[in-house]
Design an enzyme around this catalytic site. Sequence first.
Site, PDB file in Angstrom:
ATOM      1  N   HIS A 102      -3.795   6.128   2.906  1.00  0.00           N
ATOM      2  CA  HIS A 102      -4.595   4.990   2.505  1.00  0.00           C
ATOM      3  C   HIS A 102      -3.748   3.626   3.272  1.00  0.00           C
ATOM      4  O   HIS A 102      -4.529   2.776   3.999  1.00  0.00           O
ATOM      5  CB  HIS A 102      -4.515   4.629   1.383  1.00  0.00           C
ATOM      6  CG  HIS A 102      -5.522   3.686   1.074  1.00  0.00           C
ATOM      7  ND1 HIS A 102      -4.943   2.244   0.202  1.00  0.00           N
ATOM      8  CD2 HIS A 102      -6.815   3.784  -0.173  1.00  0.00           C
ATOM      9  CE1 HIS A 102      -5.437   1.876   0.107  1.00  0.00           C
ATOM     10  NE2 HIS A 102      -6.580   2.895  -0.755  1.00  0.00           N
ATOM     11  N   SER A 135     -11.094  -1.286  -1.275  1.00  0.00           N
ATOM     12  CA  SER A 135      -9.481  -1.235  -0.556  1.00  0.00           C
ATOM     13  C   SER A 135      -9.801  -1.256   1.149  1.00  0.00           C
ATOM     14  O   SER A 135      -8.893  -1.687   1.707  1.00  0.00           O
ATOM     15  CB  SER A 135      -8.915  -0.024  -0.776  1.00  0.00           C
ATOM     16  OG  SER A 135      -7.711   0.222  -1.962  1.00  0.00           O
ATOM     17  N   ASP A 163       1.012  -0.948  -0.282  1.00  0.00           N
ATOM     18  CA  ASP A 163      -0.203  -0.253  -0.229  1.00  0.00           C
ATOM     19  C   ASP A 163       1.225   1.042  -0.099  1.00  0.00           C
ATOM     20  O   ASP A 163       1.865   1.125  -0.763  1.00  0.00           O
ATOM     21  CB  ASP A 163      -1.223   0.120   1.403  1.00  0.00           C
ATOM     22  CG  ASP A 163      -2.069   0.639   1.193  1.00  0.00           C
ATOM     23  OD1 ASP A 163      -2.018   1.787   0.947  1.00  0.00           O
ATOM     24  OD2 ASP A 163      -3.810   0.149   0.984  1.00  0.00           O
TER      25      ASP A 163
END
Length: 769
Positions: free
Chosen positions: A221, A559, A151
């Site tokens: 994220h 996600s 990520d």
Amino acid sequence: MRLSNATLCLVTFIVFSLLQTPAFAAERSYVVYLGGHSHGIESSSVDLNAVTESHYDFLGSFLGSHEHAREAMFYSYTRHINGFAANLDDEVAAEIARHPKVVSVFLNKGRKLHTTRSWEFLGLEHNGFVASNSIWNKTRYGEDTIIGNLDTGVWPESKSFSDDGYGPIPSKWKGICQNHKDAGFHCNRKLIGARYFNKGYSATVGKLNSSFDTPRDKEGHGTHTLSTAGGNMVAKASVFGFGKGTAKGGSPRARVAAYKVCWPPVLGNECFDADILAAFDVAIHDGVDVLSVSLGGEPTVFFNDSVAIGSFHAIKHGIVVVCSAGNSGPADGTVSNVAPWQITVGASTMDREFSSIVVLGNNIRFKGQSLSAKVLPGKKFFPLISAADAKLANASIVNATLCQAGALDPKKVTGKILVCLRGQNARVDKGQQANQAGAVGMILANNILTGNEIIADAHLLPASHINYTDGLAVFAYINSTKRPMARITPVITQIGTKPAPFMAAFSSKGPNTITPEILKPDITAPGVSVIAAYTEAEGPTNEDFDKRRVKFNSVSGTSMSCPHVSGIAGLLRSLHPNWSPAAIKSAIMTSATTLDNSHEPILNASYIKAGPFSYGAGHVQPNHAMDPGLVYDLTTMDYLNFLCTLGYNETLISVFSLKPYKCHGSINLANFNYPSITIPKLVRSITVTRTVKNVGSPGTYRAQVRKPIGISVYVKPKKLKFKKVGEEKTFKVTLKVNKADAVKEYVYGQLIWSDRVHYVRSPIVVKAA
């Protein structure tokens, strides 16, 4: 003027492209994939250096010298994945691809993070999803499990990664904390490793400055997804006081490791194939048990897909790989990460909402959602205006309706509540445009595609996001009166909302466009307004105008659903250390539910009954997954046979597997021992074979079938008796088209094996030819 990293990278990319001379116009970055390695798992630095030298020699034979190969190559994959990445002319790349040693050559393409950027943990304790069985909550249960995350890295200071109360790092761990250029970044006994990979990204955008030499997450994220999968229990977590509760990851006592492969987007792409393969190669070496991968691209053939290649090498070493399905829904055939050795996760809602009511001047009320900390005074009504009616003279109605930059007239907007239509630009950007134009509040109305999917965003002004039907009613009210008025109530957190879950409109759907015989996605999990840890380098909207900082944030996307399942896989790995990745996938799939909290079929965002192409086997149920009764198991050889059936030749498969391999006649994909049954072109009838393994107590299982419309289904035998753990039984399922009732669309049914304690459910998906 302050330029963001994304802006700087885009400028660098443009300048880099313009400065290229014609002689190098055809040179691009490629991945050359050579299969596996012949050296053992415990390889020395001498072995690894020898591999790199062999790569230089091989590439040098095409470029004319060893030195030219060194200049061109920027990655040598030396541990488990055999190959390299290099800057090559297209003609040279094509020549290399024809070499018999080469499995594939493909462009170093960019992929996307699967989040809906405001953005178009197992959440909080009260979200109706947490595994409550006592075995999950033992104080130190699961500390030997290691979850890796590909990520944007991690924010190590988050309490979700504190190592208070943790014992020593597991002895199997071989990873590092790559902080030599970021002295402020620290790992510990919880966050046991962190690395970064940016050479593939650099090959596209040009030379990077030192700020890129860190695994630190500056975007949020990666911190969000890693804490969702394996974050600690953190009390009093919230977003601006909303959703307050104890945050915890799906596998809260697991050790975690971050592999930063995603960077500021360039032309929409953030994560590049060369970096992804490098991360997989090292993560396998480091000793992770689960890899969570919340990114993807367009579906492509497996040997040209970095995530599929990396995942295959991972499962060969017993690592469970969980991937996001993508955010390209609700269109059919949009699902990505479709290899059968991956667990592919769609996104659905949970039974928690951040409610904000829109009250019109006629006292009609519509329930929306928001995470705006700002409120309008009391019960005061304000003038209401449609963004289309507030356009600047030189702006298009379309741009104004969407509240895009430069389309709104402040003279018309100031002091009013503005109604914007969802689509194209970020949801929070619409709020910012409304705010800059002088609006006191914003109502964000869904378009027809997004239906009932409403998302709570941390807007900078009072705002409420309403569904499509309610949006039509608001627009109709504006057009029905000369002085439309409205107010927006303060946000409150609601628990136990119904129906839940329902599928997110953005969640990518099947059928699988690469191998239609494999149902994808496999499963769905919470992916809308999920609260988890966040970076403190940016605000909750990730927009330059947002100067706020939060420790936890609410984000949506596949996600976010992917790491829910990664955390569950980590728990199952702890509970059943001898289970294969396929057994863990089977347990997750066959224990899932297709019913919502009203005991009705799960719906899509338009409140129409959803199906397996939306949710796979159903919504994940972690407590049931720990004791599934039976599993559909698969080995590496089964996957090789699968590739053979797809037409890959024996030589390539042998290179891929590092063992001599022979295709044993014609193998029907319908007989691949997957936990679902998918027949995309059923002509008259077909008989498929499946094998189940007992992983529970002795017992007798009986078949129950719900037939797809127009299809007869027969199971033989109808009863399976198991006397011990590990015992396997094979059965056959015959599907036959009933011509009188047949429809030329996909139809759905299910097969359940039950001993009245366990219900081992498999979707049946059929389309008559």
